[in-house]
Design a protein around this motif. Structure first.
Motif, PDB file in Angstrom:
ATOM      1  N   ASN A 180       0.837  -1.189   0.000  1.00  0.00           N
ATOM      2  CA  ASN A 180       0.000   0.000   0.000  1.00  0.00           C
ATOM      3  C   ASN A 180       0.879   1.248   0.000  1.00  0.00           C
ATOM      4  O   ASN A 180       1.758   1.400   0.857  1.00  0.00           O
ATOM      5  N   LEU A 181       0.631   2.144  -0.938  1.00  0.00           N
ATOM      6  CA  LEU A 181       1.458   3.331  -1.121  1.00  0.00           C
ATOM      7  C   LEU A 181       1.484   4.218   0.117  1.00  0.00           C
ATOM      8  O   LEU A 181       2.557   4.569   0.613  1.00  0.00           O
ATOM      9  N   ASP A 182       0.318   4.608   0.622  1.00  0.00           N
ATOM     10  CA  ASP A 182       0.272   5.514   1.778  1.00  0.00           C
ATOM     11  C   ASP A 182       0.939   4.902   3.002  1.00  0.00           C
ATOM     12  O   ASP A 182       1.681   5.582   3.720  1.00  0.00           O
ATOM     13  N   ARG A 183       0.691   3.631   3.233  1.00  0.00           N
ATOM     14  CA  ARG A 183       1.311   2.971   4.378  1.00  0.00           C
ATOM     15  C   ARG A 183       2.828   2.910   4.232  1.00  0.00           C
ATOM     16  O   ARG A 183       3.557   3.110   5.207  1.00  0.00           O
ATOM     17  N   ALA A 184       3.293   2.652   3.015  1.00  0.00           N
ATOM     18  CA  ALA A 184       4.737   2.567   2.780  1.00  0.00           C
ATOM     19  C   ALA A 184       5.405   3.923   3.005  1.00  0.00           C
ATOM     20  O   ALA A 184       6.468   4.007   3.628  1.00  0.00           O
ATOM     21  N   ILE A 185       4.792   4.980   2.514  1.00  0.00           N
ATOM     22  CA  ILE A 185       5.355   6.329   2.712  1.00  0.00           C
ATOM     23  C   ILE A 185       5.378   6.670   4.195  1.00  0.00           C
ATOM     24  O   ILE A 185       6.401   7.128   4.717  1.00  0.00           O
ATOM     25  N   ASN A 186       4.264   6.435   4.883  1.00  0.00           N
ATOM     26  CA  ASN A 186       4.198   6.743   6.314  1.00  0.00           C
ATOM     27  C   ASN A 186       5.173   5.906   7.129  1.00  0.00           C
ATOM     28  O   ASN A 186       5.804   6.413   8.060  1.00  0.00           O
ATOM     29  N   LYS A 187       5.309   4.634   6.780  1.00  0.00           N
ATOM     30  CA  LYS A 187       6.246   3.758   7.487  1.00  0.00           C
ATOM     31  C   LYS A 187       7.662   4.299   7.355  1.00  0.00           C
ATOM     32  O   LYS A 187       8.410   4.367   8.337  1.00  0.00           O
ATOM     33  N   ASN A 188       8.033   4.701   6.151  1.00  0.00           N
ATOM     34  CA  ASN A 188       9.374   5.233   5.943  1.00  0.00           C
ATOM     35  C   ASN A 188       9.556   6.586   6.623  1.00  0.00           C
ATOM     36  O   ASN A 188      10.635   6.883   7.138  1.00  0.00           O
ATOM     37  N   ARG A 189       8.527   7.382   6.645  1.00  0.00           N
ATOM     38  CA  ARG A 189       8.584   8.699   7.294  1.00  0.00           C
ATOM     39  C   ARG A 189       8.838   8.557   8.801  1.00  0.00           C
ATOM     40  O   ARG A 189       9.514   9.379   9.408  1.00  0.00           O
ATOM     41  N   GLU A 190       8.297   7.499   9.398  1.00  0.00           N
ATOM     42  CA  GLU A 190       8.431   7.276  10.843  1.00  0.00           C
ATOM     43  C   GLU A 190       9.635   6.413  11.219  1.00  0.00           C
ATOM     44  O   GLU A 190       9.952   6.272  12.399  1.00  0.00           O
ATOM     45  N   ASP A 191      10.303   5.860  10.230  1.00  0.00           N
ATOM     46  CA  ASP A 191      11.444   4.973  10.461  1.00  0.00           C
ATOM     47  C   ASP A 191      12.645   5.758  11.003  1.00  0.00           C
ATOM     48  O   ASP A 191      13.099   6.706  10.363  1.00  0.00           O
ATOM     49  N   PRO A 192      13.165   5.389  12.170  1.00  0.00           N
ATOM     50  CA  PRO A 192      14.321   6.102  12.728  1.00  0.00           C
ATOM     51  C   PRO A 192      15.533   6.104  11.792  1.00  0.00           C
ATOM     52  O   PRO A 192      16.270   7.093  11.730  1.00  0.00           O
ATOM     53  N   ALA A 193      15.748   5.033  11.053  1.00  0.00           N
ATOM     54  CA  ALA A 193      16.887   4.980  10.125  1.00  0.00           C
ATOM     55  C   ALA A 193      16.724   5.997   8.997  1.00  0.00           C
ATOM     56  O   ALA A 193      17.709   6.620   8.573  1.00  0.00           O
ATOM     57  N   THR A 194      15.497   6.179   8.532  1.00  0.00           N
ATOM     58  CA  THR A 194      15.246   7.170   7.487  1.00  0.00           C
ATOM     59  C   THR A 194      15.479   8.573   8.031  1.00  0.00           C
ATOM     60  O   THR A 194      16.053   9.430   7.351  1.00  0.00           O
ATOM     61  N   ARG A 195      15.073   8.816   9.259  1.00  0.00           N
ATOM     62  CA  ARG A 195      15.309  10.117   9.892  1.00  0.00           C
ATOM     63  C   ARG A 195      16.804  10.400  10.034  1.00  0.00           C
ATOM     64  O   ARG A 195      17.271  11.498   9.752  1.00  0.00           O
ATOM     65  N   LEU A 196      17.556   9.398  10.473  1.00  0.00           N
ATOM     66  CA  LEU A 196      19.002   9.570  10.604  1.00  0.00           C
ATOM     67  C   LEU A 196      19.650   9.854   9.250  1.00  0.00           C
ATOM     68  O   LEU A 196      20.558  10.688   9.148  1.00  0.00           O
ATOM     69  N   GLU A 197      19.192   9.163   8.239  1.00  0.00           N
ATOM     70  CA  GLU A 197      19.741   9.380   6.893  1.00  0.00           C
ATOM     71  C   GLU A 197      19.412  10.784   6.395  1.00  0.00           C
ATOM     72  O   GLU A 197      20.256  11.448   5.794  1.00  0.00           O
TER      73      GLU A 197
END
Length: 116
Positions: A23-40
Motif C-alpha cells: 500500500n502506497l500511503d502505508r509505505a510512505i508513512n512507514k518510511n517517514r516514521e522509520d528512525p533509520a530514514t530520519r538519521l539518513e
C-alpha cells in the motif's frame, strides 16, 4: 531536514509500492516514521550539494510521481516517473547518483539506466 525526510520517505515508499506491491500511503508513512530514514535525512543535510530550490524541486517531482501513482493505478509510467527524478538528480550531481539511503539499489531494481 524535514524536506529530505519527505524526499526519502516518498522515494522509498513509491519504490516499495512499485516493487513489492504494498500500500502506497502505508509505505510512505512507514518510511517517514522509520528512525533509520530520519538519521539518513539528517546525514544528507550535511552532505548535500543541492540548493534549497533544487531540493524543493526534487520534492515537488516526487509528489507528482506519488499523485500519478494514485491516479493511474498500474503501468510502467509510474516507474518511469521515479526514474526521471533519479536521472535529474544524477544530472544535477555531476553525472553520479548520490549515495543516499538505498537509492542505488532502487535505481537498479527499477532498471532506470535504460531511461537515461
Amino acid at each position: 531536514m524535514e524536506t529530505w525526510l519527505e524526499i526519502l520517505s516518498l522515494m522509498k515508499g513509491i519504490s516499495d509500492a512499485l516493487l513489492l506491491g504494498v500500500n502506497l500511503d502505508r509505505a510512505i508513512n512507514k518510511n517517514r516514521e522509520d528512525p533509520a530514514t530520519r538519521l539518513e535525512a539528517e546525514r544528507i543535510v550535511g552532505l548535500a550539494t543541492f540548493s534549497e530550490e533544487e531540493v524543493a524541486a526534487i520534492l515537488k517531482r516526487l509528489q507528482g510521481c506519488r499523485d500519478r501513482f494514485i491516479e493511474q493505478g498500474g503501468g510502467q509510467e509510474r516507474a518511469f516517473c521515479l526514474c526521471s527524478v533519479f536521472n535529474e538528480v544524477i544530472a544535477g550531481n555531476g553525472g553520479t547518483l548520490p549515495n543516499y539511503d538505498n537509492w542505488h539499489n532502487i535505481y537498479q531494481q527499477l532498471n532506470c539506466e535504460r531511461t537515461q
